[in-house]
Design a protein around this motif. Sequence first.
Motif, PDB file in Angstrom:
ATOM      1  N   GLN A 154       0.833  -1.196   0.000  1.00 15.83           N
ATOM      2  CA  GLN A 154       0.000   0.000   0.000  1.00 15.83           C
ATOM      3  C   GLN A 154       0.872   1.253   0.000  1.00 15.83           C
ATOM      4  OE1 GLN A 154      -3.601  -0.667   0.848  1.00 15.83           O
ATOM      5  NE2 GLN A 154      -4.013   1.368   0.042  1.00 15.83           N
ATOM      6  N   SER A 158       4.828   3.987   6.781  1.00 19.43           N
ATOM      7  CA  SER A 158       5.013   2.610   7.213  1.00 19.43           C
ATOM      8  C   SER A 158       5.077   2.512   8.731  1.00 19.43           C
ATOM      9  CB  SER A 158       6.296   2.080   6.583  1.00 19.43           C
ATOM     10  OG  SER A 158       7.059   1.341   7.472  1.00 19.43           O
ATOM     11  N   TYR A 173       3.720  -1.440   3.643  1.00 19.36           N
ATOM     12  CA  TYR A 173       3.575  -0.102   3.087  1.00 19.36           C
ATOM     13  C   TYR A 173       4.845   0.341   2.374  1.00 19.36           C
ATOM     14  CZ  TYR A 173      -0.556  -0.012   6.044  1.00 19.36           C
ATOM     15  OH  TYR A 173      -1.763  -0.306   6.625  1.00 19.36           O
TER      16      TYR A 173
END
Length: 488
Positions: A154, A158, A173
């Motif tokens: 994504q 993070s 992330y």
Amino acid sequence: MFRFFTTALAATAVLGLSACMGGQGDGSSSTVNSSGNGTPVLTSESLLAAMGGNQPPAGVGCGWGVASDPDKVNVAFPDSAAKYWVTLAPITPGTRLKIQGKFPDARYFSFNAYDAAQRPTDAIADVELEPDGGSVNSFRQVAAAGGAYTAYLQFGASPTQQPSVPRAKNTLYAGDIQLGTRAVPNSGLVMLIYRVYVSAKGEFADGGVGLPTLTVETADGGRELGTLPTCAEPPLPNLGGQLPPLGLNDRLLALDYPNQLALDFPTAAYPPRTNRFYGLGEVGTQVLNARLGTDIQTPGSVSLGAGGFLSNIHNAYTSTTFSRRFGSLALVRAKAPTFRSQPGVDRGAENLRYWSLCANEFATQRFTACSADFQTPVDDDGYFTVVISDPADRPANATAANGFAWLPWGPYADQVLIYRHMLENPGFAQAIQRVPKGTPIREVMGDYTPLGTYCNPAVFTQSVRPSDVFAACVAEQAQNPPTLVLGR
């Protein structure tokens, strides 16, 4: 060499995305949106539209563009018991990467995301993944491999870099890139590495389940934008496993380095020092200490960038560096941790998921050989003792039967022994991961600290027990240090 393959991987990613996404846009002729002040902004639609086009050559569009193959691409200090697959994922505020795979028959697997400086920004390990409905995570409980999972890469901050950031289920992330005091989102083509350690089966060391499927979709998962082509093995560097072995590593290891050519190498200190790896910035401090004989410690509050060399967030590393100007026979000794699947150690009671010792050359980032936990002899005292030399200089008693692990030095002036600790047990206080920045390693790791020494071959062969040999070598070096030490 790594830059070449990164560039080739970028081209592969673009071609692969072109193949799977061509014609799936919204029909807009615009390829780049603008912010309110007219500055071009890369968005999901503009990135995907720019990649629309022609069908790529056969095999080039594999979702995973590069696989590790030390026979052809031996860089970034790899581990011989692991296999790595690399992709460049198009991650922007409007997209995410869906990863659909199966739990492999292996010791460990994970996904790590990286910034442009090869530093990890976030990761997710096998045990953290919730299985799909009806499947079992075989890394959480004893079960057959092959259960299914779905994970996501994504856009955004993070939790690894900012612990206050909540982590969504099965998600890693892209994270941020630190530019001075500013944190800039890591986006565009984000490097993602899939690792499998100690694969039990599979022609390509994939644990017998093949490679995960990669699908680009909108950030909310509402619309799939394209699935990258799947393959058994990526096109780089060996055309999907079709190219014959070059034998380069074996040829290099067969060379006997002239011991008289004692070149000065800046990372090696005398006596040998063991350092924990925190990041690329701290490596510079360690080189300075080796050159000046100092012991400067970067304060724990100072961050010079975590990680580097495509390191794995689930690993912590120490390095012990040797130079032939101080000797051509080197030893490292430490108490051995227990590991997953070790005979006599209950699952879940092990100190570490995995550990290994790899002999490397610093400048080229090549490894000459590794000794994984299950390959490393442990003596009656519970210690491992690693011997590093050219084949011609290997003492006759430096054998596994006597409790020694031998690694070839390789045709280099220096040698960096990298020691890995993976996924430490919460109760294992001596793990490398427990050593805070600025704290001497031995204060935390105790007997598990790797200690290095050089040795006179005549001294080494006077005994058989590893503990006696190591003690004799340390004593001999104290009495007869090399004359090339700075300041002597």
